[in-house]
Design a protein around this motif. Structure first.
Motif, PDB file in Angstrom:
ATOM      1  N   UNK A   1      16.401 -67.555  -2.762  1.00  0.00           N
ATOM      2  CA  UNK A   1      14.937 -67.482  -2.698  1.00  0.00           C
ATOM      3  C   UNK A   1      14.284 -67.603  -4.067  1.00  0.00           C
ATOM      4  N   UNK A   2      14.967 -67.154  -5.122  1.00  0.00           N
ATOM      5  CA  UNK A   2      14.310 -66.989  -6.424  1.00  0.00           C
ATOM      6  C   UNK A   2      14.801 -67.993  -7.456  1.00  0.00           C
ATOM      7  N   UNK A   3      13.863 -68.529  -8.212  1.00  0.00           N
ATOM      8  CA  UNK A   3      14.171 -69.303  -9.410  1.00  0.00           C
ATOM      9  C   UNK A   3      13.682 -68.519 -10.622  1.00  0.00           C
TER      10      UNK A   3
ATOM     11  N   UNK B   1      10.224 -64.801   1.003  1.00  0.00           N
ATOM     12  CA  UNK B   1       9.457 -66.012   0.702  1.00  0.00           C
ATOM     13  C   UNK B   1       9.950 -66.627  -0.606  1.00  0.00           C
ATOM     14  N   UNK B   2       9.702 -67.920  -0.826  1.00  0.00           N
ATOM     15  CA  UNK B   2      10.089 -68.546  -2.102  1.00  0.00           C
ATOM     16  C   UNK B   2       9.450 -67.804  -3.274  1.00  0.00           C
ATOM     17  N   UNK B   3      10.256 -67.475  -4.263  1.00  0.00           N
ATOM     18  CA  UNK B   3       9.799 -66.637  -5.370  1.00  0.00           C
ATOM     19  C   UNK B   3      10.170 -67.279  -6.701  1.00  0.00           C
ATOM     20  N   UNK B   4       9.198 -67.341  -7.591  1.00  0.00           N
ATOM     21  CA  UNK B   4       9.412 -67.885  -8.925  1.00  0.00           C
ATOM     22  C   UNK B   4       9.223 -66.782  -9.956  1.00  0.00           C
ATOM     23  N   UNK B   5      10.229 -66.588 -10.802  1.00  0.00           N
ATOM     24  CA  UNK B   5      10.140 -65.655 -11.925  1.00  0.00           C
ATOM     25  C   UNK B   5       9.977 -66.476 -13.192  1.00  0.00           C
ATOM     26  N   UNK B   6       8.946 -66.141 -13.982  1.00  0.00           N
ATOM     27  CA  UNK B   6       8.608 -66.900 -15.191  1.00  0.00           C
ATOM     28  C   UNK B   6       8.388 -65.902 -16.322  1.00  0.00           C
ATOM     29  N   UNK B   7       8.970 -66.173 -17.489  1.00  0.00           N
ATOM     30  CA  UNK B   7       8.855 -65.218 -18.595  1.00  0.00           C
ATOM     31  C   UNK B   7       8.885 -65.939 -19.926  1.00  0.00           C
ATOM     32  N   UNK B   8       8.010 -65.537 -20.826  1.00  0.00           N
ATOM     33  CA  UNK B   8       8.066 -66.038 -22.188  1.00  0.00           C
ATOM     34  C   UNK B   8       9.387 -65.667 -22.845  1.00  0.00           C
ATOM     35  N   UNK B   9      10.023 -66.625 -23.482  1.00  0.00           N
ATOM     36  CA  UNK B   9      11.328 -66.372 -24.092  1.00  0.00           C
ATOM     37  C   UNK B   9      11.261 -65.238 -25.109  1.00  0.00           C
ATOM     38  N   UNK B  10      10.144 -65.149 -25.847  1.00  0.00           N
ATOM     39  CA  UNK B  10       9.993 -64.109 -26.863  1.00  0.00           C
ATOM     40  C   UNK B  10       9.108 -62.948 -26.383  1.00  0.00           C
ATOM     41  N   UNK B  11       9.020 -62.748 -25.081  1.00  0.00           N
ATOM     42  CA  UNK B  11       8.229 -61.630 -24.553  1.00  0.00           C
ATOM     43  C   UNK B  11       8.893 -60.319 -24.968  1.00  0.00           C
ATOM     44  N   UNK B  12       8.215 -59.555 -25.822  1.00  0.00           N
ATOM     45  CA  UNK B  12       8.758 -58.287 -26.296  1.00  0.00           C
ATOM     46  C   UNK B  12       8.422 -57.128 -25.366  1.00  0.00           C
ATOM     47  N   UNK B  13       7.470 -57.320 -24.464  1.00  0.00           N
ATOM     48  CA  UNK B  13       7.046 -56.242 -23.564  1.00  0.00           C
ATOM     49  C   UNK B  13       7.807 -56.262 -22.244  1.00  0.00           C
ATOM     50  N   UNK B  14       7.941 -57.437 -21.679  1.00  0.00           N
ATOM     51  CA  UNK B  14       8.653 -57.597 -20.408  1.00  0.00           C
ATOM     52  C   UNK B  14       9.724 -58.664 -20.625  1.00  0.00           C
ATOM     53  N   UNK B  15      10.832 -58.304 -21.237  1.00  0.00           N
ATOM     54  CA  UNK B  15      11.768 -59.308 -21.737  1.00  0.00           C
ATOM     55  C   UNK B  15      12.436 -60.129 -20.637  1.00  0.00           C
ATOM     56  N   UNK B  16      12.933 -61.277 -21.057  1.00  0.00           N
ATOM     57  CA  UNK B  16      13.594 -62.209 -20.140  1.00  0.00           C
ATOM     58  C   UNK B  16      14.751 -61.524 -19.409  1.00  0.00           C
ATOM     59  N   UNK B  17      15.486 -60.658 -20.109  1.00  0.00           N
ATOM     60  CA  UNK B  17      16.629 -59.982 -19.486  1.00  0.00           C
ATOM     61  C   UNK B  17      16.202 -59.171 -18.265  1.00  0.00           C
ATOM     62  N   UNK B  18      15.031 -58.589 -18.305  1.00  0.00           N
ATOM     63  CA  UNK B  18      14.536 -57.840 -17.147  1.00  0.00           C
ATOM     64  C   UNK B  18      14.326 -58.777 -15.966  1.00  0.00           C
TER      65      UNK B  18
END
Length: 239
Positions: A208-210, A179-196
Motif C-alpha cells: 500500500x505504501x511508497x 488505501x494507497x499511501x505515500x510517505x514523503x520526507x525531506x532528506x535533511x528533515x531534522x524534526x521528522x527524520x527520514x528514518x521515522x
C-alpha cells in the motif's frame, strides 16, 4: 478524466502558503481545499473540523507535519471517506513518557513564553531555523515562513501546542490502512527524520505504501522543493 477532491492539511502555525505550489501544480487533476484549525486544541477536534468542512464525502488526503497527525486521526474516525493518503514530514508516536516528554513540553512552553512576550515573529526567528535545510536559513523562503508564523497569534500557538502535547498514538491507524499511501520526507528533515518514515512504511500493510525522500530539503519540503513534492503527489493521485 474527472478531478479528485484533495484536502491539504497544514502543520503547526502553518496556513495554505505551505501548499501554494501544490494547489497550482495539481489543479488539472485535483480540486484542492486547505482547512484552518483556528484555535482548536486537540488533534481529534482538528480532525472533526476537517471532516465537517470537507467539500465532498470522499476525498484524497495529504497532511504535512502536524497535519499528517490530523490526517491519521481523520482516517481513524472515517476511513471510508479517505480514498488515498499522503503523509509528509510527520510522525505517529504520542508524547514520550518520563523525562523525554517533560523536555518536549518545557521546550514548547519556552517558545510560547517568547511568543507572548516578544511576538510571533521573534519566536519564529528562534524556532524556525530548524525547519529548513541549513542553506535556506535567512533566505527569502525563510522570510516567507516567518511571515506565515506571524499571521498566527500566541493564543493559536498555545492551542496547537496543547494539541501536539496530547497527540494520540497513530500506530494502530497505520497498521489498519487500506488505501494507497505515500510517505514523503525531506532528506535533511531534522524534526521528522527520514528514518521515522521508514518505520512508518514498515507498519503499513504491504504494497500500500511508497516512501520517497526529497533531496536537499529540511522539514518544510512543500516550500523548499515544491516541484519535487508536487511531482510525487501527482504520481500518488494518479496511482
Amino acid at each position: 478524466m474527472s478531478k479528485q477532491a484533495l484536502l491539504l492539511l497544514p502543520g503547526l502555525l502553518c496556513d495554505e502558503a505551505v501548499w501554494t505550489h501544490q494547489q497550482r501544480a495539481l489543479s488539472a487533476i485535483a480540486d484542492s481545499f486547505v482547512p484552518d484549525y483556528k484555535s482548536l486544541d486537540s488533534i481529534t477536534a482538528m480532525a472533526e473540523k476537517v471532516l465537517r468542512d470537507a467539500p465532498t464525502q470522499v476525498f484524497a488526503l495529504a497532511g504535512h507535519s502536524m497535519g499528517g497527525r490530523v490526517a491519521l486521526e481523520v482516517v481513524r474516525m472515517a476511513p471510508q471517506r479517505v480514498s488515498r493518503l499522503a503523509l509528509l514530514d510527520t510522525g505517529f508516536e504520542p508524547i514520550a513518557s518520563g523525562e523525554a516528554g517533560e523536555q518536549e513540553r518545557a521546550k514548547r512552553m519556552r517558545l510560547l513564553d517568547i511568543a507572548k512576550a516578544d511576538g510571533m515573529r521573534a519566536m519564529g526567528q528562534q524556532w524556525a531555523p530548524g525547519m529548513v535545510h541549513p542553506d535556506r536559513v535567512n533566505s527569502p523562503l525563510f522570510d516567507d515562513i516567518l511571515d506565515m508564523i506571524e499571521r498566527r497569534t500566541p493564543a493559536e500557538f498555545e492551542a496547537q501546542i496543547n494539541a501536539l502535547l496530547g497527540r494520540p498514538d497513530a500506530g494502530p491507524v497505520l497498521a489498519s490502512l487500506s488505501c494507497p499511501t505515500s510517505l514523503i520526507c525531506g532528506r535533511q528533515d531534522a524534526w521528522s527524520p527520514y528514518a521515522r518514515h521508514e518505520v512508518m512504511q514498515g507498519m503499513i500493510p504491504a504494497s500500500l505504501a511508497t516512501l520517497s525522500a526529497v533531496e536537499d530539503s529540511g522539514h518544510m519540503s512543500t516550500m523548499e522543493r515544491p516541484d519535487a513534492v508536487s511531482a510525487l503527489l501527482a504520481q500518488w493521485l494518479l496511482r
